[in-house]
Structure formats: C-alpha cells, structure tokens
Design an enzyme around this catalytic site. Structure first.
Site, PDB file in Angstrom:
ATOM      1  N   HIS A 180       0.871  -1.185   0.000  1.00  0.00           N
ATOM      2  CA  HIS A 180       0.000   0.000   0.000  1.00  0.00           C
ATOM      3  C   HIS A 180       0.904   1.229   0.000  1.00  0.00           C
ATOM      4  O   HIS A 180       1.302   1.729   1.046  1.00  0.00           O
ATOM      5  CB  HIS A 180      -0.879  -0.056   1.261  1.00  0.00           C
ATOM      6  CG  HIS A 180      -1.788   1.115   1.446  1.00  0.00           C
ATOM      7  ND1 HIS A 180      -3.153   1.042   1.237  1.00  0.00           N
ATOM      8  CD2 HIS A 180      -1.559   2.384   1.850  1.00  0.00           C
ATOM      9  CE1 HIS A 180      -3.710   2.212   1.518  1.00  0.00           C
ATOM     10  NE2 HIS A 180      -2.756   3.047   1.883  1.00  0.00           N
ATOM     11  N   HIS A 211       1.963   5.082  -0.994  1.00  0.00           N
ATOM     12  CA  HIS A 211       1.617   6.441  -1.444  1.00  0.00           C
ATOM     13  C   HIS A 211       2.764   6.931  -2.324  1.00  0.00           C
ATOM     14  O   HIS A 211       3.904   6.455  -2.214  1.00  0.00           O
ATOM     15  CB  HIS A 211       1.372   7.340  -0.235  1.00  0.00           C
ATOM     16  CG  HIS A 211       0.066   7.019   0.456  1.00  0.00           C
ATOM     17  ND1 HIS A 211      -1.035   7.846   0.398  1.00  0.00           N
ATOM     18  CD2 HIS A 211      -0.309   5.942   1.185  1.00  0.00           C
ATOM     19  CE1 HIS A 211      -2.037   7.293   1.081  1.00  0.00           C
ATOM     20  NE2 HIS A 211      -1.625   6.130   1.574  1.00  0.00           N
ATOM     21  N   CYS A 218      -3.234  11.503   3.350  1.00  0.00           N
ATOM     22  CA  CYS A 218      -3.655  11.085   4.686  1.00  0.00           C
ATOM     23  C   CYS A 218      -3.833  12.332   5.535  1.00  0.00           C
ATOM     24  O   CYS A 218      -2.929  13.163   5.604  1.00  0.00           O
ATOM     25  CB  CYS A 218      -2.632  10.149   5.327  1.00  0.00           C
ATOM     26  SG  CYS A 218      -3.095   9.697   7.014  1.00  0.00           S
ATOM     27  N   ASN A 239      -2.341   7.743  -2.892  1.00  0.00           N
ATOM     28  CA  ASN A 239      -1.796   6.415  -3.178  1.00  0.00           C
ATOM     29  C   ASN A 239      -1.285   6.427  -4.605  1.00  0.00           C
ATOM     30  O   ASN A 239      -1.688   7.254  -5.416  1.00  0.00           O
ATOM     31  CB  ASN A 239      -2.906   5.362  -3.093  1.00  0.00           C
ATOM     32  CG  ASN A 239      -3.500   5.272  -1.725  1.00  0.00           C
ATOM     33  OD1 ASN A 239      -4.437   5.992  -1.419  1.00  0.00           O
ATOM     34  ND2 ASN A 239      -2.964   4.413  -0.897  1.00  0.00           N
TER      35      ASN A 239
END
Ligand code: HMG
Ligand code: MG
Length: 312
Positions: A217, A219, A250, A259
């Site tokens: 995951h 970014h 975020c 992301n």
C-alpha cells in the site's frame, strides 16, 4: 539476473495480482473538495465496471476527525450488492464496526501504526492500546462472519518520528495476523520509501506472514511508488492497493499525496504481463468521472498521457 540488493529479477514475480482499489476511501478521505454521495456511488460502480473486484468503499471513523467519510453508511446502502465485488470499509473500533455492520458491510479493515508518534496523532492512542482495541472488533467480526483486513501504516517512515524500525513493522503485522486478519497491507503512508527498503520490509514481514497474505500500500508522495512496487513484486507480493486518479493522501500525515494511481499500476502490470482483470479504458472513465467531480485532472502519469491521447 541478480539485482544489487540480491533479489532475483523476475524470480518470484507473480503471474496474477489482485488490485485493491482504495480511492473511494483512502483517496477521498483527504480531498478538500466535498464529493457527494451520488458521485461516490457512481465512482464505485465505474471502478467495478473496469474490473476491480475489491473496492474500499468508505470508513466508519469519527466524522469530527474525517468529515469526508461521514456518509459511508449512505454509500453502502445506495450501492447494495455489486455481483462479484467486495466492498470493505475501514473501522477504527467497535463503534465503527457496529455502524458498518448495520449498513450491511460484508468486509472491514482495521489499522495500526508501526510508529508510536503516528498512532497517537491518527487514532489518539498508543500502538499497544490500538492492538488491544482489536480484540473485541475481531471477535464481533468473526461472530458476524465478516473477514477483516489489517493495515500497518508508516512502514517506511513516519512524519513525526522519521525512521521506523523494521522490527516494529513485523511486530504489528504479526499482531494483526494473530488477531485473525486474513491479510496485512503494508502502508508507506507518506510515500518516502525507496525500492531496496520496500523489498527489505516485505521480506522481513514474510519471515512470519505468508507472502500471499501481504499487500503493498504505497503512497506516491516522492514519486517512488511504481519503483517500490516493482521491487516488492520481485519478492513475490500478489496484492497491491492503489487509488484511481491518484486520489488523496492522509489527513494525519501533512504533505502526503495520494496512493499510487491505479492507472499507473495497471499500466505497469500490463507491461510486465501480470494479469489483474482490470481494463484500462473503463478505468480511465472512472478517473475522469472523479476528476470532474473534484475539478482537477488525475494525478497519475498514465491517466494524463492516455487522456491527452483520447482528447487528440
Ligand atoms: P477519540 O476521540 O479518541 O475517541 O477518537 P473516543 O472513543 O474518545 O470518542 C470520541 C467521539 O468520537 C465520541 O463522540 C464518539 O462517539 C465518536 P462524541 O461523544 O464526542 O460526540 N466516535 C466515533 N464516531 C463515529 N465512528 C466511530 C467512532 N468512534 C468514536 N467509529 C477515533 C478515536 C479512532 C474514533 C478517532 O481518532 C478517529 O476516528 N480517527 C480517524 C482516523 C482515520 O480515519 N485516519 C485515516 C485512516 S488511516 C489511513 O489512512 C492509513 C491507511 O491508508 C494505511 C496507510 O496509508 O498507511 C489505512
Ligand atoms: Mg493510505
């Protein structure tokens, strides 16, 4: 061919990758422009039409902390069930889980940080407290027959404490799996990682969690996400989180951008001959749809290139 860090290029690369689309949650939670419930629903339907089979649809968190996700219940209700598509939602605690179940959620995700400082800022408690909070959440989810995914954030760096020890990432990942998560997603929340570090953290976690249960995951704040994904694919990662149009960031990580864009990941995987089941053309339609709602072009390079071609 053996790379400088010792991993075998092409060696462990999977033939199929499952993409987890997180744009409607991770992306939209940090967009300043309000997005209507109807636009969120249209986006999720467009993503499903592009072939995405796991789409994180919202978060049952405090609306005071993240107002962008306040309508998650309405989003799930409006969607109903999409055949063949899983629609997980993020829950921070039992209160969130109960609300998610009441809205018909069939899958949820919990999150913990590998960084103490980030845990305090993001969810107002220590890592240990956050792990303890999961026990009743996991028990209730199991009773309801709802699978739980676990996120570890700040695996490659923290906006508040800087370096994050790999051992902390492993400890939190192990705790989430031991609590009953079916998969752990390793978050480079602020997008500071580089390929060798990304590969190293995945390898370390793979020492105790089977590689097929580890997701990446990443970014794209520093533009390294695609390179990092290639590195972890070579380690054998088979699940990748991405955000259509490169949405978001975020709210508790200043300066963090979205992301990695789903279009960039699909282009990479198509080029490597790794199948995802996702079609680029309808994915671009989804990117265009949400970009129009936000009043700005997609962030990803592939979407920009292909949309320019479409316009020509
Ligand atoms: P708190 O203030 O410590 O909680 O927040 P509390 O238990 O003291 O409750 C305070 C108030 O919040 C109460 O309301 C509760 O009812 C309410 P009041 O009495 O003041 O009116 N509340 C809730 N409301 C709705 N849904 C809930 C809920 N729980 C309590 N579930 C809390 C603790 C965790 C709730 C809060 O800190 C929070 O919601 N934080 C949001 C964090 C968040 O969403 N962060 C972004 C997601 S994480 C992420 O993006 C990283 C990830 O993508 C991976 C990566 O990139 O690395 C996953
Ligand atoms: Mg994230």
């Amino acid at each position: 061919m053996v790379g400088v860090s010792g991993y075998q290029l092409g060696g462990a690369r999977p033939s199929t990758v499952r993409l987890v689309e997180v744009g409607p949650r991770d992306g939209l939670q940090n967009e300043a422009t309000p997005v209507t419930t109807a636009d969120k629903v249209a986006l999720i339907r467009a993503l499903a039409a592009a072939g995405l089979t796991t789409i994180e649809a919202g978060a049952f968190v405090s609306p005071k902390w993240v107002p962008q996700m306040a309508d998650s219940s309405a989003v799930l209700t409006a969607l109903g069930s999409l055949p063949g598509v899983r629609l997980p939602v993020l829950v921070p605690n039992l209160q969130g889980l109960e609300a998610a179940l009441a809205a018909g959620a069939g899958e949820v995700a919990v999150f913990a940080a590998a960084s103490e400082a980030f845990s305090q800022r993001n969810i107002n408690c220590s890592i240990e407290e956050s792990l303890a909070r999961f026990a009743p959440v996991m028990a209730r989810a199991a009773a309801a027959g709802v699978p739980v995914r676990g996120y570890v954030s700040c695996v490659l760096g923290c906006p508040y404490q800087g370096e994050v020890p790999v051992a902390s990432v492993v400890r939190v990942a192990e705790a989430l799996m031991a609590a009953g998560c079916y998969e752990v997603s390793l978050g480079d929340t602020i997008g500071v990682g580089t390929p060798d570090k990304a590969a190293a953290v995945v390898r370390a976690v793979a020492g105790s969690v089977p590689i097929h249960q580890i997701a990446a995951h990443f970014h794209d704040t520093y533009g390294q996400a695609i390179a990092n994904l290639l590195a972890v694919l070579e380690v054998g990662v088979q699940v990748i989180d991405a955000s259509v149009a490169g949405l978001g960031g975020c709210p508790y990580a200043k300066g963090a951008t979205g992301n990695v864009a789903t279009e960039d990941v699909v282009y990479l995987l198509d080029g490597l001959g790794v199948s995802t089941g996702v079609q680029m053309d309808p994915l671009l339609d989804a990117a265009q749809l949400i970009s129009a709602a936000l009043g700005r072009p997609p962030v990803g390079r592939v979407a920009r290139a292909l949309l320019a071609k479409r316009a020509a």
